[in-house]
Design an enzyme around this catalytic site. Structure first.
Site, short mmCIF file in Angstrom:
data_model
loop_
_atom_site.label_atom_id
_atom_site.label_comp_id
_atom_site.label_asym_id
_atom_site.label_seq_id
_atom_site.Cartn_x
_atom_site.Cartn_y
_atom_site.Cartn_z
N GLU A 134 -6.85 -56.08 -5.05
CA GLU A 134 -5.80 -56.67 -4.22
C GLU A 134 -4.48 -56.78 -4.97
OE1 GLU A 134 -4.97 -60.98 -2.09
OE2 GLU A 134 -7.04 -60.31 -2.35
N ASP A 135 -4.53 -57.11 -6.29
CA ASP A 135 -3.31 -57.49 -7.01
C ASP A 135 -2.91 -56.56 -8.15
OD1 ASP A 135 -3.13 -59.71 -5.36
OD2 ASP A 135 -4.17 -61.03 -6.76
#
Length: 733
Positions: free
Chosen positions: A93-94
């Site tokens: 996600e990051d």
């Protein structure tokens, strides 16, 4: 740590705080093999490199958060893959790490677990749509692999404990989202230990002042509470020796239960602080029964204070025998269970014992959620239609998670979870459409009953069937589950028009016979009134509407029975047209026995003298009707998303509040002032003494509100200004 580990502990991380986090994790994961611990250590380094540029709001290296999440997971003694997935849960996600990178480095299982907890984000989605899509993804991933949920809950637990660095608005928003979705989801999956800790943090972040108020109260009672815990646990341990039972007594941390009651206005603060929970873990069910029998006789425990969920577990799979008694003004709760039941209550869906009855209840919940998830419908590329579908499904899921549930059983002991208020016909459709569609009656706990009979928690239900039977249109009036309603409609809509006319005719005739009449008793003027009401030209069109599910035959009966409207009820009759779904042209009254207000869970009673009377679903006055004529009770609902403020001048629901304190004139004046600031009218106040000679009592406020939520706003404010007394809504006044 042992010196023979196969990884190099001298290989340090990017920051001393990361070193500390990783060392702490490795101690928690001491139950794993050396080889598995080496893989966990490698995952820490992989995550450290991936998140090297990321910082938390507090300024700490970001990787300390996922490593802390993994340490929470290790506290459950879960497998290596779950711990590694927790360490890497934010990488896709990051960071630049991809799903394929994770497969290559740590295998398919870890990659799938990480994918299950990865949020869905898109510039084309609103916050609500993004949240719904993420909830939906977590739900469907949990159905495939329950370890997804424990990672997400551990993530939420650590985040909730470190919210000090974010804005107050975000603290409250995160706490509310957690209480709405993650806590009830955890409980229905049997993950009660972790749910308790997260729930406490929710209250701390939602209302710090209120949380501190109760915390201070517990500190004041601290010495007394410790004495009471020691005294009761010693007493229970001596009982085990006296009865020659092998077991151990544990004092339970019941703070989550006490804070929940306090925040939800379910008890007076001084009484809540006198609640104590104990757990006695015994060898077998027979031992539980022996100890229970002794305690029941010794303390004169009433039947309503005994919950035997060993044979029939609660929703969430909780399997135990619980006894509650009062001693010296203390509220003692003793839970009896076996070691296996204790593990099931703690680990729920991730428990290693998959064959027991508590797991069958959790699986019943999973089946319901799988139906709600409707994965086939949403398993497409994200677009606006899917976003809308996702929001609607998650709204329905959250309603499901929060509604009170019952668990009923087939003759072979298979568990089926249903919302409270469900009927035998809902049970039939929960078993499957093939049973529901040909149902003719039901045996409930060995006694013959009707398909419209409302079920109770723990009921054993056997459905009578006839292979030539088909669903009836009037069934739509009393089924409580969407699954049953959808299946009935599916069958009815497939019928040719000629059959629909026949079924509509028969359905209306059966509805009339409930009141001792027949369709042949209807006069031409009756038919003309009904057709004008529906805007139809002939009877066949009416029968088609009935058979197609757009018109309940019970509503036609209600229209026929409508008499002159009582002018005293004109205001409520007028507002009902705006607030109740599907009752146009039908006389409506609101039951004085329970005084429902907009937002209450309601049902309709078809009365031959008053038309359709709206009651709260738990109204005591309906008990006899439900037993003798269940088809006279129909499901009704408020229109959703009504603009209350816009219709404020039309909505005036009476309600009575009982404040468990004798307020003086100054306090009453302040309370009236505060309520009026919320546009809540106060018609009358009075003092009610506990008894003739007592110096204690309550203060009654007769108020006028627009909705249940409007009333709740007033109650919250009153509790704040009056020092958090318990405030109860009285349904009869």
């Amino acid at each position: 740590m042992p010196a023979h580990h196969s990884y190099d502990i001298s290989d340090r991380f990017s920051h001393p705080l990361v070193d500390e986090s990783a060392d702490s994790l490795m101690r928690a994961a001491g139950y794993l093999s050396d080889e598995e611990r080496a893989d966990v250590w490698r995952a820490c380094h992989f995550g450290d490199v991936a998140h090297i540029k990321d910082k938390r709001k507090s300024g700490e290296p970001y990787i300390t958060h996922p490593i802390a999440v993994a340490e929470i997971i290790a506290g459950f003694k879960l497998d290596k893959d779950t711990i590694i997935a927790a360490i890497l849960h934010d990488t896709v996600e990051d960071t630049d790490v991809t799903h394929d990178n994770l497969i290559a480095e740590f295998g398919q299982t870890v990659a799938c677990l990480v994918d299950g907890v990865t949020k869905l984000k898109s510039s084309s989605m609103s916050r609500q749509q993004s949240q719904a899509a993420t909830f939906h993804k977590i739900l469907t991933a949990t159905i495939s692999d329950p370890r997804v949920l424990i990672i997400k809950l551990s993530d939420r637990l650590h985040n909730m404990s470190t919210l000090d660095a974010v804005s107050e608005e975000k603290q409250k928003r995160t706490a509310r989202e957690t209480l709405d979705f993650y806590i009830p989801f955890a409980r229905i999956m049997g993950l009660n230990d972790i749910a308790d800790y997260i729930e406490l943090l929710c209250y701390r972040n939602l209302n710090p002042a209120m949380y501190t108020k109760f915390t201070d109260k517990l500190l004041q009672h601290g010495l007394g509470r410790n004495f009471q815990k020691l005294e009761t646990s010693t007493y229970l341990q001596h009982l085990l020796q006296q009865l020659k039972l092998n077991g151990n007594v544990q004092v339970l941390d019941n703070r989550a239960s006490m804070y929940r009651q306090f925040f939800k206005n379910r008890g007076e603060i001084s009484k809540l602080a006198r609640q104590y929970d104990f757990e006695v873990v015994l060898d077998d069910i027979k031992s539980c029964d022996i100890l229970a029998d002794y305690l029941v006789k010794e303390h004169n425990i009433a039947d309503k204070q005994i919950q035997d969920n060993i044979r029939k577990p609660l929703a969430g799979g909780n399997q135990s025998l619980t006894l509650i008694y009062e001693q010296d003004y203390n509220h003692i709760k003793v839970t009896l269970l076996t070691k296996r039941m204790q593990e099931a209550a703690r680990l729920g869906v991730i428990s290693r014992d998959k064959g027991d009855v508590s797991q069958s209840v959790i699986q019943a919940s999973l089946r319901n959620m799988k139906d709600l998830a409707n994965a086939e419908k949403l398993d497409r590329n994200t677009d606006e239609n899917v976003n809308a579908d996702s929001v609607a499904i998650i709204d329905e899921l959250i309603n499901y998670l929060h509604e009170r549930k019952i668990v009923c059983y087939s003759p072979k002991g298979r568990a089926y979870e249903l919302p409270r208020g469900s009927t035998a016909l809902d049970f039939a459709y929960a078993v499957g459409p093939a049973i529901g569609n040909i149902a003719t009656g039901a045996d409930i706990n060995g006694k013959h009953g009707k398909l419209g009979n409302v079920l109770a928690d723990g009921d054993s239900v056997s459905i009578d069937t006839d292979k030539n039977a088909i669903p009836k249109a009037e069934w739509l009036g009393f089924v409580a589950t969407n699954k049953a309603r959808a299946e009935i409609l599916r069958v009815l809509k497939r019928l040719p028009d000629s059959d629909k006319v026949k079924h509509g005719y028969e359905a209306l005739d059966r509805a009339l016979r409930t009141y001792g009449k027949s369709i042949t008793d209807l006069e031409p003027l009756d038919w003309q009134d009904i057709l004008n009401w529906r805007g139809l030209s002939d009877k066949n069109e009416l029968f088609l509407q009935i058979a197609g599910g757009t018109l309940l035959p019970q509503m036609v009966v209600s229209r026929l029975f409508s008499e002159e409207i009582d002018t005293a009820d004109l205001n409520q009759i007028t507002q009902s047209k705006h607030l109740l779904a599907g009752v146009r042209g039908v006389e409506v009254a609101f039951g004085k026995c329970c005084n429902p207000i907009y937002g209450d869970h309601i049902v309709g009673h078809l009365s031959s003298s008053k038309g359709l009377v709206i009651h709260r679903h738990k109204c005591y006055s309906l008990a006899a009707v439900r037993a003798d004529n269940p088809y006279q009770i129909i499901q009704v609902s408020w229109k959703p998303n009504v603009d209350i403020d816009q219709k404020a001048h039309q909505l005036h629901f009476p309600a009575t509040l009982r404040i468990f304190a004798m307020l003086n004139e100054e306090q009453i004046s302040q309370a009236i002032y505060e309520l009026r600031a919320f546009n809540i009218g106060v018609e009358q106040t009075s003092i009610k003494m506990d008894n003739k000679d007592s110096k204690t009592g309550s203060t009654l406020f007769h108020v006028v509100v627009r909705s249940r939520d409007h009333l709740d706003e007033g109650v919250v404010r009153l509790r704040q200004i009056l020092g958090y007394p318990n405030i109860m809504r009285l349904y009869q006044f």
